[in-house]
Design an enzyme around this catalytic site. Structure first.
Site, PDB file in Angstrom:
ATOM      1  CD  GLU A   1     -12.510  54.540 -60.898  1.00  0.00           C
ATOM      2  OE1 GLU A   1     -12.278  55.675 -61.373  1.00  0.00           O
ATOM      3  OE2 GLU A   1     -13.320  53.742 -61.398  1.00  0.00           O
TER       4      GLU A   1
ATOM      5  CE  LYS B   1     -19.643  53.913 -66.724  1.00  0.00           C
ATOM      6  NZ  LYS B   1     -18.547  54.834 -66.609  1.00  0.00           N
TER       7      LYS B   1
HETATM    8  N1  PSU Z   1     -17.996  54.482 -63.720  1.00  0.00           N
HETATM    9  C1  PSU Z   1     -18.583  55.233 -62.756  1.00  0.00           C
HETATM   10  N2  PSU Z   1     -18.021  56.405 -62.427  1.00  0.00           N
HETATM   11  C2  PSU Z   1     -16.886  56.828 -63.014  1.00  0.00           C
HETATM   12  C3  PSU Z   1     -16.257  56.022 -64.030  1.00  0.00           C
HETATM   13  C4  PSU Z   1     -16.851  54.860 -64.343  1.00  0.00           C
HETATM   14  O1  PSU Z   1     -19.598  54.881 -62.214  1.00  0.00           O
HETATM   15  O2  PSU Z   1     -16.420  57.891 -62.651  1.00  0.00           O
HETATM   16  C5  PSU Z   1     -14.946  56.458 -64.620  1.00  0.00           C
HETATM   17  C6  PSU Z   1     -13.897  55.351 -64.429  1.00  0.00           C
HETATM   18  O3  PSU Z   1     -12.754  55.964 -63.883  1.00  0.00           O
HETATM   19  C7  PSU Z   1     -13.624  54.854 -65.820  1.00  0.00           C
HETATM   20  C8  PSU Z   1     -13.841  56.126 -66.627  1.00  0.00           C
HETATM   21  O4  PSU Z   1     -12.347  54.317 -65.973  1.00  0.00           O
HETATM   22  O5  PSU Z   1     -15.011  56.681 -66.017  1.00  0.00           O
HETATM   23  C9  PSU Z   1     -14.015  55.871 -68.092  1.00  0.00           C
HETATM   24  O6  PSU Z   1     -13.912  57.082 -68.767  1.00  0.00           O
HETATM   25  P1  PSU Z   1     -13.693  57.102 -70.365  1.00  0.00           P
HETATM   26  O7  PSU Z   1     -14.946  56.500 -70.928  1.00  0.00           O
HETATM   27  O8  PSU Z   1     -13.532  58.553 -70.683  1.00  0.00           O
HETATM   28  O9  PSU Z   1     -12.459  56.288 -70.632  1.00  0.00           O
END
Ligand code: PSU
Ligand code: MN
Length: 302
Positions: free
Chosen positions: A27, A161
């Site tokens: 990603e 996380k």
């Molecule tokens: N975990 C990380 N760094 C990130 C993300 C997750 O350590 O940048 C990103 C990933 O791309 C994940 C997104 O899919 O955050 C999730 O965002 P949201 O909760 O807005 O869907």
């Protein structure tokens, strides 16, 4: 996916797909919104190399000037890592960015969509999005979870996380029919920490068994993704008791500054980075590399 969108492949990825060499998707939101420059591009390069060393080819995914790229040339990676105003694209945003000629990085959800369209079955990331703490009030649940339920790509991560509600995240995954596998662990890892104290539904210790499982689901049809959770190496972890203090403070800061929606994850990651004086970033880098290594093994097993 009924797909007549043109996909731009890097030369390396085009060759690999043509010759049947295993490919691992990566990603780009982690590059643009997850880590500061220059650690973001350094990590992206190292992660790509780990996948090559593991016998597979890396395909970092992003939208550049409205074009969907699967596999980025090194100069492009550098530009993306340095760029401002890159859209964070989840499922809802991917076509918008493409239709309007924007630059966009892809989250887990959008990377899965693009990987599937390109015929790539394995994807390595850091942590997936999930159910946010307080979701019963905000309804903030990442589109990553729905994507896992519908798109047949194996996602290798270090868990969710710890700023998320991990038990609720696992409940949603179960409801949506997404198998969660602990790799060499009984409990689901919690990103910076190896152990969330919550049992993983399954445990597998061999990449070949993971590959076997993925292949079986493929035969069954319409089965969506598989989530592999891989704990950060012991020497790089920040134990959860220690991490919890920082996480709570950051979530509170986000609430006080009324950060909502897609801005929450990037805000909290940056805030925790500052509170831990960079230690969270070192752990983040270590776990992404560890996931890349496992993803290459799984891709080679398929
Ligand atoms: N975990 C990380 N760094 C990130 C993300 C997750 O350590 O940048 C990103 C990933 O791309 C994940 C997104 O899919 O955050 C999730 O965002 P949201 O909760 O807005 O869907
Ligand atoms: Mn969200």
């Amino acid at each position: 996916m009924g797909n007549s969108i043109k996909i731009h492949h890097s030369k390396e990825v085009a060759d690999a797909l043509a010759r049947g060499v295993p490919v691992v998707a990566l990603e780009s939101t982690i590059i643009t919104h997850g880590m500061p420059y220059p650690q973001n591009v350094e990590t992206a390069r190292e992660v790509e190399q780990i996948i090559r060393d593991g016998g597979a080819v890396p395909a970092t995914i992003a939208v550049l000037g409205g074009q969907l790229h699967v596999g980025l040339e090194d100069s492009t990676l550098e530009e993306l890592a340095n760029a401002k105003n890159v859209m964070k694209c989840s499922r809802a945003d991917l076509s918008f960015a493409m239709a309007l000629g924007k630059n966009g990085s892809t989250t887990v959800a959008a990377t899965m969509m693009a990987a599937h369209a390109a015929g790539i079955k394995v994807f390595a990331t850091g942590g997936i999005g999930g159910v946010h703490k307080g979701a019963e009030g905000t309804f903030d649940i990442s589109a990553d979870l729905d994507e896992l339920s519908r798109t047949p790509v194996c996602v290798v991560c270090a868990g969710a996380k710890a700023l998320l509600d991990i038990p609720k995240t696992l409940e949603v995954l179960e409801t949506r029919g997404v198998p969660v596998v602990g790799y060499e662990c009984d409990n689901v890892p919690a990103f910076w920490s190896r152990d969330s104290n919550i049992k993983a539904p399954y445990r597998l210790d061999e990449a070949t068994d993971i590959a076997k499982f993925i292949q079986f689901r493929e035969k069954f049809g319409d089965h969506g993704g598989v989530l592999i959770t891989n704990p950060v190496p012991v020497e790089d972890e920040i134990p959860s008791e220690e991490m919890q203090v920082f996480i709570d403070a950051s979530i509170e800061a986000a609430e006080q500054q009324t950060i909502t929606g897609k801005a929450v994850t990037p805000f909290v990651l940056q805030d925790i980075f500052e509170r831990t004086k960079g230690r969270s970033l070192a752990t983040n880098i270590a776990l992404v590399k560890n996931n890349a290594k496992l993803a290459a093994k799984i891709a080679c097993g398929l």
